[in-house]
Design an enzyme around this catalytic site. Structure first.
Site, PDB file in Angstrom:
ATOM      1  N   LEU A 142       0.694  -1.178  -0.082  1.00  0.00           N
ATOM      2  CA  LEU A 142      -0.048  -0.061  -0.054  1.00  0.00           C
ATOM      3  C   LEU A 142       0.955   1.134   0.036  1.00  0.00           C
ATOM      4  O   LEU A 142       0.981   1.935   0.999  1.00  0.00           O
ATOM      5  CB  LEU A 142      -1.098   0.017   1.078  1.00  0.00           C
ATOM      6  CG  LEU A 142      -2.192  -0.831   1.071  1.00  0.00           C
ATOM      7  CD1 LEU A 142      -3.060  -0.765   2.261  1.00  0.00           C
ATOM      8  CD2 LEU A 142      -2.802  -0.301  -0.286  1.00  0.00           C
ATOM      9  N   HIS A 143       1.484   1.645  -1.083  1.00  0.00           N
ATOM     10  CA  HIS A 143       2.257   2.592  -1.087  1.00  0.00           C
ATOM     11  C   HIS A 143       1.404   3.819  -1.784  1.00  0.00           C
ATOM     12  O   HIS A 143       0.193   3.263  -1.858  1.00  0.00           O
ATOM     13  CB  HIS A 143       3.630   2.532  -2.040  1.00  0.00           C
ATOM     14  CG  HIS A 143       3.247   2.043  -3.546  1.00  0.00           C
ATOM     15  ND1 HIS A 143       3.209   2.819  -4.531  1.00  0.00           N
ATOM     16  CD2 HIS A 143       3.159   0.869  -3.930  1.00  0.00           C
ATOM     17  CE1 HIS A 143       2.930   2.180  -5.539  1.00  0.00           C
ATOM     18  NE2 HIS A 143       2.801   1.127  -5.281  1.00  0.00           N
ATOM     19  N   ALA A 144       1.983   5.025  -2.429  1.00  0.00           N
ATOM     20  CA  ALA A 144       0.986   5.964  -2.526  1.00  0.00           C
ATOM     21  C   ALA A 144      -0.100   5.725  -3.326  1.00  0.00           C
ATOM     22  O   ALA A 144      -1.227   6.200  -3.285  1.00  0.00           O
ATOM     23  CB  ALA A 144       2.110   7.378  -3.017  1.00  0.00           C
TER      24      ALA A 144
END
Length: 107
Positions: free
Chosen positions: A14-16
């Protein structure tokens, strides 16, 4: 309180960009949902909160909500997290989640 436990499927975690898709969907649903990882719990509608979890691929998170629409909201958000956002979206999925070609996970 209703809850769903789901493993993050996105190869990049769950990165940007995938967090943005998740947070947008949580806001669109209009039900207060929290994401729990261990002892830490953050609002699903908070970009900074979701990013602060540091969830990588395979991380198991718990989604929690209560009230009207909670079950449906949890089902929708759990389905989103359990999908590899690197894969091509199913027909109509981009419109439903706001996931466009530029909003998938990195490999």
């Amino acid at each position: 309180m209703a809850s769903r436990t789901v493993a993050v499927a996105c190869a990049g975690g769950l990165h940007a960009r995938p967090a943005k898709v998740f947070v947008r969907e949580a806001a669109r649903l209009g039900v207060p949902v929290r994401v729990r990882l261990g002892e830490k719990s953050v609002p699903a509608g908070s970009m900074l909160g979701v990013l602060s979890l540091g969830a990588v691929q395979g991380t198991v998170v718990t989604l929690e909500a209560e009230g009207a629409g909670a079950e449906e909201a949890l089902d929708a958000l759990a389905a989103l997290l359990s999908r590899d956002l690197d894969a091509a979206p199913a027909p109509g999925a981009a419109a439903a989640t706001g996931a466009g070609a530029g909003e998938a996970c990195d490999a």
